[in-house]
Write an enzyme that holds these catalytic residues in place. Structure first.
Site, PDB file in Angstrom:
ATOM      1  CB  SER A   1       6.737  -3.130  13.150  1.00 59.10           C
ATOM      2  OG  SER A   1       6.007  -1.984  13.463  1.00 59.10           O
TER       3      SER A   1
ATOM      4  CG  ASP B   1       0.820   3.340  13.376  1.00 58.54           C
ATOM      5  OD1 ASP B   1       0.508   3.887  14.451  1.00 58.54           O
ATOM      6  OD2 ASP B   1       1.688   2.449  13.305  1.00 58.54           O
TER       7      ASP B   1
ATOM      8  NE  ARG C   1       3.035   5.411  11.862  1.00 66.33           N
ATOM      9  CZ  ARG C   1       3.747   4.781  10.928  1.00 66.33           C
ATOM     10  NH1 ARG C   1       3.697   5.181   9.674  1.00 66.33           N
ATOM     11  NH2 ARG C   1       4.520   3.749  11.253  1.00 66.33           N
TER      12      ARG C   1
ATOM     13  CE  LYS D   1       8.802   6.684  15.953  1.00 70.89           C
ATOM     14  NZ  LYS D   1       9.723   6.483  17.084  1.00 70.89           N
TER      15      LYS D   1
END
Length: 410
Positions: free
Chosen positions: A20, A301, A373, A399
């Site tokens: 992020s 998440d 995830r 990722k």
């Protein structure tokens, strides 16, 4: 990938840099005047997707092993490509869509199947239309500005459209934009965006999480930024250690920003034996974990890995206020319900979350849903189960946590 259950004591983890923060750094570097240098960036497909996107809008980017140098546009974006591909990145799709709206030239933006079919895009479209931007309703979006500062009324269940509009309206031409938000969610991620406003001295006003005012014609200079470690990634080794009664050390500066940071205190409330130091988090054997009803929205998440944790705690663990988890790289509520069921989990699916009771997980043939995830959470479940598992399509891990497999000796 075949996963053989095992216990690895005394894990010593150096988490990856924040995805992020890396993508936000590249976004602001595009808009800055002069050179920005981004150190310790995440080596991720999403990073390279954002680099391609900002190059398409006029940035000059040089990539080195330990840093990225960006010569920005001083807010004067250009249209070097007629179409930009955001691939699998929701941040790239939303942030770049909003920035395209600063231009008076039509540009299209597309993405993979998850972008086209599963991600939340309607709040961003509605927000841009209120700024007099020409935009269609389905991906690929074709966007033509320039946006005209105005009042925006928007749903905030997904934080990324809010962040995208906060950034883009600050660099629009005109006066100020007022953003009125209902059903605000994922609030720590808004805080993360506004931390960049503070860092770069970008003027804004804010009332709680329901009102924002941005001021047009913002100018920022190039900057240097060291990307901090990713709090979203530390919960895989932490929860692995907790459910297997192991020691672990997570090397991370706890004073740094992180959207998922709050979860540490939740785990401590569940009697997790976690000791926070200035530059590390220590997990120690002997935790007597207790169940809890957890509002996961501030660390959305973490829903997949928390559903794994629930399988190892006496009683009933309830994860709620997680409806937005259906609109990520996959429908994460459905994905974890489906895959943990295969392993024998006592789990129920709710409209906005999951209810999990203590279970004895067994090996199974599992599917990653092409979601990083989900993949990492299933690997933790498989490492902690009885008998071997096989997980299909694990490549998505890169990722957000490129060295995850190495950290777990896989």
């Amino acid at each position: 990938m075949k996963i053989i259950p095992k216990k690895i004591d005394n894990l010593n983890i150096y988490p990856p840099p924040s995805k992020s923060q890396t993508l936000r750094a590249l976004t602001f570097a595009l808009l800055a005047k002069g050179k920005s240098i981004i150190y310790n960036y995440l080596n991720s497909p999403d990073t390279y997707t954002m680099i391609k996107a900002i190059r398409s809008l006029g940035a000059n980017v040089k990539i080195f092993k330990k840093k990225i140098e960006v010569i920005g546009t001083d807010g004067y974006l250009t249209s070097k490509s007629k179409i930009i591909d955001s691939e699998n990145s929701g941040i790239v799709f939303r942030f770049i869509s909003a920035l395209i709206a600063l231009l008076d030239t039509p540009i299209s933006i597309t993405g993979d199947l998850s972008i086209k079919k599963n991600r939340v895009i309607s709040p961003l479209i509605k927000g841009l239309k209120q700024l007099k931007v020409s935009i269609n309703k389905t991906v690929p979006l074709t966007i033509k500005g320039p946006m005209i500062p105005n009042k925006i009324y928007i749903s905030g269940k997904d934080s990324q459209p809010i962040s995208a509009l906060l950034i883009a309206t600050s660099f629009s031409k005109g006066k100020e934009t007022e953003i009125f938000v209902k059903n605000s969610g994922e609030k720590p991620w808004i805080d993360l965006t506004l931390s960049w406003f503070n860092f770069l001295n970008i003027k804004y006003e804010k009332k709680e999480y329901f009102y924002y005012k941005t001021f047009s014609n913002t100018k920022i200079n190039g900057f240097e930024k060291i990307i901090e470690s990713d709090f979203s990634s530390i919960y895989y080794p932490i929860i692995y250690a907790l459910i297997n009664n192991l020691n672990a050390t997570i090397n991370i500066d706890f004073s740094s920003l992180g959207g998922d940071k709050k979860l540490i205190s939740i785990l401590q409330e569940m009697n997790a034996n976690i000791d926070i130091k200035k530059d590390k988090i220590l997990i120690r054997k002997g935790s007597k974990l207790k169940n809890k009803k957890i509002d996961v929205n501030d660390f959305i998440d973490a829903l997949p890995i928390l559903s794994v944790l629930g399988c190892f705690i006496d009683g009933e663990t309830i994860l709620y206020n997680a409806a937005i988890a259906k609109k990520k790289e996959s429908n994460r509520i459905n994905a974890m319900y489906t895959e943990l069921k295969k392993m024998g989990a006592n789990i129920k699916k709710k409209k906005d979350g999951l209810i999990i009771k203590k279970s004895f997980l067994k090996g199974a043939h599992l599917y990653s849903h092409k979601d990083h995830r989900i993949t990492m959470s299933l690997i933790i479940a498989a490492l902690s189960a009885k008998k071997d598992s096989f997980i299909e399509n694990t490549s998505s891990i890169k990722k957000s946590y490129p060295h995850f497999l190495k950290d777990f000796n896989l």
